[in-house]
Design a protein around this motif. Structure first.
Motif, PDB file in Angstrom:
ATOM      1  N   GLN A  34       2.436  -6.615   3.167  1.00  0.00           N
ATOM      2  CA  GLN A  34       2.158  -5.195   3.468  1.00  0.00           C
ATOM      3  C   GLN A  34       3.062  -4.327   2.803  1.00  0.00           C
ATOM      4  O   GLN A  34       4.036  -4.088   3.086  1.00  0.00           O
ATOM      5  CB  GLN A  34       1.984  -4.942   4.838  1.00  0.00           C
ATOM      6  CG  GLN A  34       1.582  -3.364   5.244  1.00  0.00           C
ATOM      7  CD  GLN A  34       0.164  -2.997   4.940  1.00  0.00           C
ATOM      8  OE1 GLN A  34      -0.657  -3.921   4.906  1.00  0.00           O
ATOM      9  NE2 GLN A  34      -0.218  -1.576   4.573  1.00  0.00           N
ATOM     10  N   VAL A  35       2.579  -3.142   2.073  1.00  0.00           N
ATOM     11  CA  VAL A  35       3.177  -1.972   1.462  1.00  0.00           C
ATOM     12  C   VAL A  35       2.572  -0.619   1.950  1.00  0.00           C
ATOM     13  O   VAL A  35       1.552  -0.644   1.703  1.00  0.00           O
ATOM     14  CB  VAL A  35       3.468  -1.953  -0.187  1.00  0.00           C
ATOM     15  CG1 VAL A  35       4.122  -0.987  -0.582  1.00  0.00           C
ATOM     16  CG2 VAL A  35       3.976  -3.401  -0.495  1.00  0.00           C
ATOM     17  N   THR A  36       3.376  -0.124   2.609  1.00  0.00           N
ATOM     18  CA  THR A  36       2.939   1.271   3.059  1.00  0.00           C
ATOM     19  C   THR A  36       3.531   2.501   2.474  1.00  0.00           C
ATOM     20  O   THR A  36       4.804   2.328   2.511  1.00  0.00           O
ATOM     21  CB  THR A  36       3.007   1.548   4.661  1.00  0.00           C
ATOM     22  OG1 THR A  36       2.263   0.475   5.099  1.00  0.00           O
ATOM     23  CG2 THR A  36       2.402   2.879   4.927  1.00  0.00           C
ATOM     24  N   VAL A  37       2.829   3.376   1.739  1.00  0.00           N
ATOM     25  CA  VAL A  37       3.369   4.418   0.974  1.00  0.00           C
ATOM     26  C   VAL A  37       3.105   5.812   1.739  1.00  0.00           C
ATOM     27  O   VAL A  37       1.888   6.060   1.970  1.00  0.00           O
ATOM     28  CB  VAL A  37       3.220   4.365  -0.258  1.00  0.00           C
ATOM     29  CG1 VAL A  37       3.819   5.808  -1.155  1.00  0.00           C
ATOM     30  CG2 VAL A  37       3.459   3.062  -1.239  1.00  0.00           C
ATOM     31  N   THR A  51       0.665 -11.025  -4.260  1.00  0.00           N
ATOM     32  CA  THR A  51       1.868 -11.682  -4.444  1.00  0.00           C
ATOM     33  C   THR A  51       2.942 -11.078  -3.965  1.00  0.00           C
ATOM     34  O   THR A  51       2.734  -9.639  -4.200  1.00  0.00           O
ATOM     35  CB  THR A  51       2.000 -12.456  -5.834  1.00  0.00           C
ATOM     36  OG1 THR A  51       2.102 -11.594  -6.752  1.00  0.00           O
ATOM     37  CG2 THR A  51       0.628 -13.106  -6.336  1.00  0.00           C
ATOM     38  N   ALA A  52       3.960 -11.788  -3.748  1.00  0.00           N
ATOM     39  CA  ALA A  52       5.347 -10.996  -3.673  1.00  0.00           C
ATOM     40  C   ALA A  52       5.662 -10.087  -4.826  1.00  0.00           C
ATOM     41  O   ALA A  52       6.143  -9.155  -4.810  1.00  0.00           O
ATOM     42  CB  ALA A  52       6.469 -12.113  -3.151  1.00  0.00           C
ATOM     43  N   GLU A  53       5.597 -10.637  -5.932  1.00  0.00           N
ATOM     44  CA  GLU A  53       5.784 -10.093  -7.280  1.00  0.00           C
ATOM     45  C   GLU A  53       5.166  -8.623  -7.251  1.00  0.00           C
ATOM     46  O   GLU A  53       5.909  -7.693  -7.670  1.00  0.00           O
ATOM     47  CB  GLU A  53       5.679 -10.931  -8.361  1.00  0.00           C
ATOM     48  CG  GLU A  53       6.746 -12.256  -8.431  1.00  0.00           C
ATOM     49  CD  GLU A  53       6.311 -13.257  -7.691  1.00  0.00           C
ATOM     50  OE1 GLU A  53       7.106 -14.212  -7.375  1.00  0.00           O
ATOM     51  OE2 GLU A  53       5.322 -13.277  -7.161  1.00  0.00           O
ATOM     52  N   GLU A  54       3.788  -8.819  -6.992  1.00  0.00           N
ATOM     53  CA  GLU A  54       2.804  -7.430  -7.007  1.00  0.00           C
ATOM     54  C   GLU A  54       3.590  -6.539  -5.964  1.00  0.00           C
ATOM     55  O   GLU A  54       3.578  -5.298  -6.424  1.00  0.00           O
ATOM     56  CB  GLU A  54       1.525  -7.820  -6.821  1.00  0.00           C
ATOM     57  CG  GLU A  54       0.874  -8.458  -8.038  1.00  0.00           C
ATOM     58  CD  GLU A  54      -0.659  -8.896  -7.400  1.00  0.00           C
ATOM     59  OE1 GLU A  54      -1.162  -8.393  -6.651  1.00  0.00           O
ATOM     60  OE2 GLU A  54      -1.202  -9.624  -8.526  1.00  0.00           O
ATOM     61  N   ALA A  55       3.864  -6.910  -4.955  1.00  0.00           N
ATOM     62  CA  ALA A  55       4.276  -6.229  -3.891  1.00  0.00           C
ATOM     63  C   ALA A  55       5.522  -5.481  -4.051  1.00  0.00           C
ATOM     64  O   ALA A  55       5.680  -4.377  -3.737  1.00  0.00           O
ATOM     65  CB  ALA A  55       4.422  -7.092  -2.469  1.00  0.00           C
TER      66      ALA A  55
END
Length: 219
Positions: A34-37, A51-55
């Protein structure tokens, strides 16, 4: 609910299993990627990383121009770094993210408890609010000095504070696209923010007044 064995392996040992479970549940991150901006009161719709790389790429894209919270504990990605290149995939490793997030929360919890003078549930509520905003009593709590050996309130095994059947959740992952440009791009009129002032949305259904300012509840 997060597994007790995983907590014992990865979380800050100064927190009880029940407190860590409550901490993670109230944050409400749907998964470890999860990435919250956010910028001001706006939460922006961003692509969901697979993926973790995309995150990590997504996090690097926004750190420095908005508040970015990541992973299982919605850890503030801008803490302790000078530029985005210092960020690593560790942010999206569940065990490492839990370690970092609970270590930060544990410090904040001790700060709130010390303010009250003794262990109490209100200190937990204050600590959750402060983890969300980044501030306690007007101080940037992420960079505040650790008060050291302070005994904190611990929930009884098998109980959770403020999780009644009729209480609605308000997870961080329920992002709002208000004000977001196409593809989750930040509008040109949104100013750069301190990446360490990490406001976020959390479920604090156990608190009667959700609009209270960060700081201790009435004694």
């Amino acid at each position: 609910m997060i597994d007790a064995d995983f907590i014992k392996q990865c979380a800050d040992p100064r927190l009880s299993v029940e407190i860590v479970q409550q901490f993670v549940q109230e944050i409400g991150a749907p998964d470890h990627l999860q990435v919250t901006v956010k910028s001001g009161n706006r939460t922006f719709a961003v692509p969901k990383p697979a993926t973790a790389e995309e995150a990590l790429d997504l996090t690097k894209k926004y750190v420095g121009q908005a508040v970015v919270r990541v992973g299982l504990t919605q850890y503030p990605a801008g803490i302790g770094i000078k530029n985005a290149d210092e960020l690593s995939l560790k942010l999206f490793d569940s065990c490492e993210n839990l370690r970092m997030g609970t270590a930060m929360f544990s410090k904040i919890y001790r700060i709130a408890t010390k303010f009250y003078g003794n262990p109490r549930p209100e200190a937990f509520e204050d600590a959750m609010l402060s983890y969300a905003s980044g501030y306690y009593e007007g101080e940037n709590v992420f960079y505040a000095e650790d008060p050291g050996d302070v005994a904190v309130w611990k929930q009884a095994p098998g109980t959770q504070e403020g999780t009644g059947e009729n209480e609605a959740a308000d997870p961080v992952g329920d992002v709002m696209a208000a004000g977001a440009g196409e593809g989750g791009q930040l509008p040109a009129d949104v100013p750069a923010e301190d990446p360490n002032r990490a406001t976020m949305r959390i479920n604090l259904s156990g608190i009667k007044d959700h609009n209270v300012e960060v700081g201790p509840a009435s004694k």
